[in-house]
Write an enzyme that holds these catalytic residues in place. Structure first.
Site, PDB file in Angstrom:
ATOM      1  N   ASP A 157     -11.898  -9.859  11.220  1.00  0.00           N
ATOM      2  CA  ASP A 157     -13.274 -10.350  11.207  1.00  0.00           C
ATOM      3  C   ASP A 157     -14.251  -9.258  10.774  1.00  0.00           C
ATOM      4  OD1 ASP A 157     -12.429 -12.867  12.079  1.00  0.00           O
ATOM      5  OD2 ASP A 157     -12.503 -12.246  14.179  1.00  0.00           O
TER       6      ASP A 157
ATOM      7  N   HIS B 151     -11.693 -14.724  18.473  1.00  0.00           N
ATOM      8  CA  HIS B 151     -11.398 -15.019  17.071  1.00  0.00           C
ATOM      9  C   HIS B 151     -11.672 -16.504  16.870  1.00  0.00           C
ATOM     10  CE1 HIS B 151      -9.797 -14.301  13.156  1.00  0.00           C
ATOM     11  NE2 HIS B 151      -8.715 -15.043  13.332  1.00  0.00           N
TER      12      HIS B 151
END
Length: 316
Positions: free
Chosen positions: A155, A182
């Site tokens: 990310d 996530h």
């Protein structure tokens, strides 16, 4: 002592991870497994034939495995195991849509890994990531520091790329950070984001930053929608491979990963995306860095969102 890493799952993600690990040329052996008979062996043969071209000596071994545990003997005594096994997302699916089917797969894999590599460090990448990391720890009964998930590395890389593209600058000049889960409660940390050492807030308006944060949060879905079949694997495999490299080299590198949190930021008893120091024992320690009050509040919100789901996986 020979250094050995196993990658479970020979799909695009797993096979790309295996090749990245082999090309580091720091392992003696990379084992690639899959339940599709012959697939891991064929990929391993192909990868081995690239060794003289790319200049690495690491051997790649393919192993067909079964849900009952056959074939796992080739993974025995692995130092690190990367679990990629499970179904990928399809367009319109969330990571949570995969929890039922992937829970059964990950539990079986984790139990077999624990049997053959009782001292391994496990890196989970199967979705939904936070829940599957918790499940892998439960199934192996390994110390929590030896089970971690790959999320924040990916990310953060996506956030970095989007900022660099927006500003037209080299990615090497951009530093970003994402924590939390996530998924929907991902917590990008703008206060830790800089461009050539200058705060991101001095380069972009809050509206522009919010747009990049939103794109980062939906980064995987954007790739899935474009591919139509399958999901991202180049950036995710790079992230997982770097984590495995940090473990085997006992580097102490600080990375954003899914780790067990026990008191840091006032949060306890949950696997969550935080910065952590990585070494041969897995997570050496969670690094509690300076965040704004709003960022800490978002991190606590993310922790509570994943806590209940992680409790649920015990019965899956």
């Amino acid at each position: 002592m020979a250094k050995k890493v196993t990658v479970v799952g020979a799909g695009f993600y797993g096979s790309t991870t295996a090749l990245r690990l082999a090309e580091y040329n720091i392992f003696d052996e990379v084992v690639l497994t899959d339940i599709l008979e012959g697939k891991p062996e064929g990929l391993a043969l192909d990868m081995n034939q690239s060794r003289s071209i790319e200049g690495f000596e690491t051997r790649i071994t393919g192993a067909t495995t079964t849900a009952e545990g056959a074939g796992y003997e080739k993974t025995a005594n692995s130092d690190v195991v990367v679990i990629t096994a499970g179904l990928p997302r399809k367009p319109g699916m969330s990571r949570m849509d995969l929890i039922g089917v992937n829970a059964g797969i990950v539990r079986g894999v984790a139990e077999n890994i624990a049997k053959h590599s009782p001292n391994a460090v496990i890196i989970v990448v199967s979705n939904p990531l936070d829940e599957m990391t918790a499940l892998a720890q439960i199934a192996t009964n390994f110390p929590k520091n030896r089970v971690m998930g790959q999320a924040g590395m990916l990310d953060t890389a996506r956030f970095t790329n989007f900022v660099a593209e927006k500003l037209g600058v080299p990615v090497s000049s951009v530093k970003t950070l994402t924590l939390g889960s996530h998924g929907d409660t991902m917590v990008p940390v703008p206060s830790r984001c800089t461009v050539n050492g200058v705060a991101l807030s001095e380069k972009l308006s809050q509206t522009e930053i919010d747009e990049l944060v939103d794109r980062t949060r939906n980064g995987g879905a954007e790739v899935v929608a474009l591919l139509k079949t399958g999901s991202a694997y180049y950036a995710p495999s790079a992230a997982a491979a770097r984590m495995a490299k940090a473990v085997i080299e006992d580097s102490g590198d600080v990375m954003p990963v899914c780790a067990w949190v026990d008191g840091e930021y006032g949060i306890s008893g949950v696997y969550l995306g935080v910065e952590a120091e990585i070494g041969k024992v897995g997570i050496r320690k969670v690094v509690e860095s300076a965040l704004t009050d709003a960022e800490v509040a978002s991190l606590k919100e993310a922790a509570e969102a994943v806590r209940a789901k992680q409790a649920d996986v015990q019965t899956l």
